[in-house]
Write a protein that holds these residues in place. Sequence first.
Motif, PDB file in Angstrom:
ATOM      1  N   ALA A   1      19.895  -2.583  -0.558  1.00  0.00           N
ATOM      2  CA  ALA A   1      18.951  -2.695  -1.676  1.00  0.00           C
ATOM      3  C   ALA A   1      17.706  -1.847  -1.424  1.00  0.00           C
ATOM      4  N   GLY A   2      17.394  -0.969  -2.360  1.00  0.00           N
ATOM      5  CA  GLY A   2      16.184  -0.165  -2.289  1.00  0.00           C
ATOM      6  C   GLY A   2      16.334   1.147  -1.561  1.00  0.00           C
ATOM      7  N   CYS A   3      17.379   1.299  -0.753  1.00  0.00           N
ATOM      8  CA  CYS A   3      17.543   2.531   0.026  1.00  0.00           C
ATOM      9  C   CYS A   3      17.943   3.681  -0.894  1.00  0.00           C
ATOM     10  N   ALA A   4      17.247   4.810  -0.763  1.00  0.00           N
ATOM     11  CA  ALA A   4      17.516   5.964  -1.618  1.00  0.00           C
ATOM     12  C   ALA A   4      18.464   6.967  -0.966  1.00  0.00           C
ATOM     13  N   ASP A   5      18.923   6.689   0.249  1.00  0.00           N
ATOM     14  CA  ASP A   5      19.798   7.608   0.964  1.00  0.00           C
ATOM     15  C   ASP A   5      21.252   7.240   0.670  1.00  0.00           C
ATOM     16  N   ALA A   6      21.895   8.007  -0.210  1.00  0.00           N
ATOM     17  CA  ALA A   6      23.252   7.686  -0.650  1.00  0.00           C
ATOM     18  C   ALA A   6      24.245   7.716   0.515  1.00  0.00           C
TER      19      ALA A   6
ATOM     20  N   PRO B   1       5.169   8.363  -1.139  1.00  0.00           N
ATOM     21  CA  PRO B   1       4.127   9.322  -1.540  1.00  0.00           C
ATOM     22  C   PRO B   1       2.768   8.634  -1.576  1.00  0.00           C
ATOM     23  N   PRO B   2       1.702   9.375  -1.277  1.00  0.00           N
ATOM     24  CA  PRO B   2       0.375   8.740  -1.248  1.00  0.00           C
ATOM     25  C   PRO B   2      -0.105   8.243  -2.598  1.00  0.00           C
ATOM     26  N   ARG B   3       0.475   8.757  -3.685  1.00  0.00           N
ATOM     27  CA  ARG B   3       0.090   8.269  -5.002  1.00  0.00           C
ATOM     28  C   ARG B   3       1.343   8.162  -5.867  1.00  0.00           C
ATOM     29  N   GLY B   4       1.400   7.129  -6.679  1.00  0.00           N
ATOM     30  CA  GLY B   4       2.535   6.927  -7.558  1.00  0.00           C
ATOM     31  C   GLY B   4       2.077   6.427  -8.904  1.00  0.00           C
ATOM     32  N   ALA B   5       3.032   6.101  -9.752  1.00  0.00           N
ATOM     33  CA  ALA B   5       2.704   5.700 -11.117  1.00  0.00           C
ATOM     34  C   ALA B   5       1.997   4.351 -11.162  1.00  0.00           C
ATOM     35  N   GLU B   6       2.428   3.427 -10.304  1.00  0.00           N
ATOM     36  CA  GLU B   6       1.840   2.091 -10.339  1.00  0.00           C
ATOM     37  C   GLU B   6       0.610   2.036  -9.449  1.00  0.00           C
TER      38      GLU B   6
ATOM     39  N   LEU C   1       0.827  -1.195   0.000  1.00  0.00           N
ATOM     40  CA  LEU C   1       0.000   0.000   0.000  1.00  0.00           C
ATOM     41  C   LEU C   1       0.866   1.252   0.000  1.00  0.00           C
ATOM     42  N   GLN C   2       0.378   2.277  -0.665  1.00  0.00           N
ATOM     43  CA  GLN C   2       1.114   3.525  -0.775  1.00  0.00           C
ATOM     44  C   GLN C   2       0.854   4.437   0.415  1.00  0.00           C
ATOM     45  N   GLY C   3       1.827   5.312   0.651  1.00  0.00           N
ATOM     46  CA  GLY C   3       1.667   6.334   1.669  1.00  0.00           C
ATOM     47  C   GLY C   3       2.278   5.945   2.998  1.00  0.00           C
ATOM     48  N   CYS C   4       2.964   6.903   3.624  1.00  0.00           N
ATOM     49  CA  CYS C   4       3.511   6.722   4.965  1.00  0.00           C
ATOM     50  C   CYS C   4       3.741   8.104   5.556  1.00  0.00           C
TER      51      CYS C   4
ATOM     52  N   HIS D   1       9.686   4.348  -2.981  1.00  0.00           N
ATOM     53  CA  HIS D   1       8.729   4.676  -4.042  1.00  0.00           C
ATOM     54  C   HIS D   1       7.290   4.587  -3.560  1.00  0.00           C
ATOM     55  N   LEU D   2       7.078   3.937  -2.401  1.00  0.00           N
ATOM     56  CA  LEU D   2       5.723   3.803  -1.868  1.00  0.00           C
ATOM     57  C   LEU D   2       5.383   4.892  -0.852  1.00  0.00           C
TER      58      LEU D   2
END
Length: 209
Positions: free
Chosen positions: A192-197, A41-46, A24-27, A38-39
């Motif tokens: 894996a998956g972490c966006a914080d460089a 934001p409350p709404r995404g592309a998928e 589910l999206q949103g947090c 990617h999940l």
Amino acid sequence: MRIGGLARLSCCDWPGQLVATVFLQGCPWRCRYCHNPHLLPPRGAEQVAWPDVLAFLTARRGLLDGVVFSGGEPSVQAALTEAAGEVRALGFRVGLHTGGPAPERLAALLPLVDWVGFDIKAPFDDYARITGVAGSGEAARASLKLLLASGVACDLRTTVHPALLDEVALARLCSELAALGVTSRLQPFRVAGCADAELVGQASTVASS
């Protein structure tokens, strides 16, 4: 519901069970080590339509043990309680991944849930440093107490990145949980998956040292 994805078969989202996992999206929190950014934001592309998920589950009765709602943070979606009831009506057990940001909604969900994977971030008075949200520790503590009082089976786990949770903080957390009569399973930060460089780089440095 705002659905960001569907894993049609998983053996790791609920230990010992073969499940489908609905993401589910949103947090409301922004934990730096999140592996599903990617999940957030409350709404995404998928987008996956809930009726399509129900149609899939109907065809998998007798083949899957249960359904896990993950995220994002599934408990913040008001429609989840009704959705969990629909899943149970199909004969599936229901699992939930949550960090506990919404105690009132968790209280409504617990009678419909068979298992909870509960993420404990840090000592409760230090949550904001992880989540970026003031008061998040109080919400998490209240949710944990509700979960423990419910008797629902659970897996309490804590993600450890040395830059975010050092030995002193871990000792404090263990003491707080011991007062509640529980312990948390420590799990290492996953690159894996972490966006914080910065966190990824720090983890790589530790691993190579």
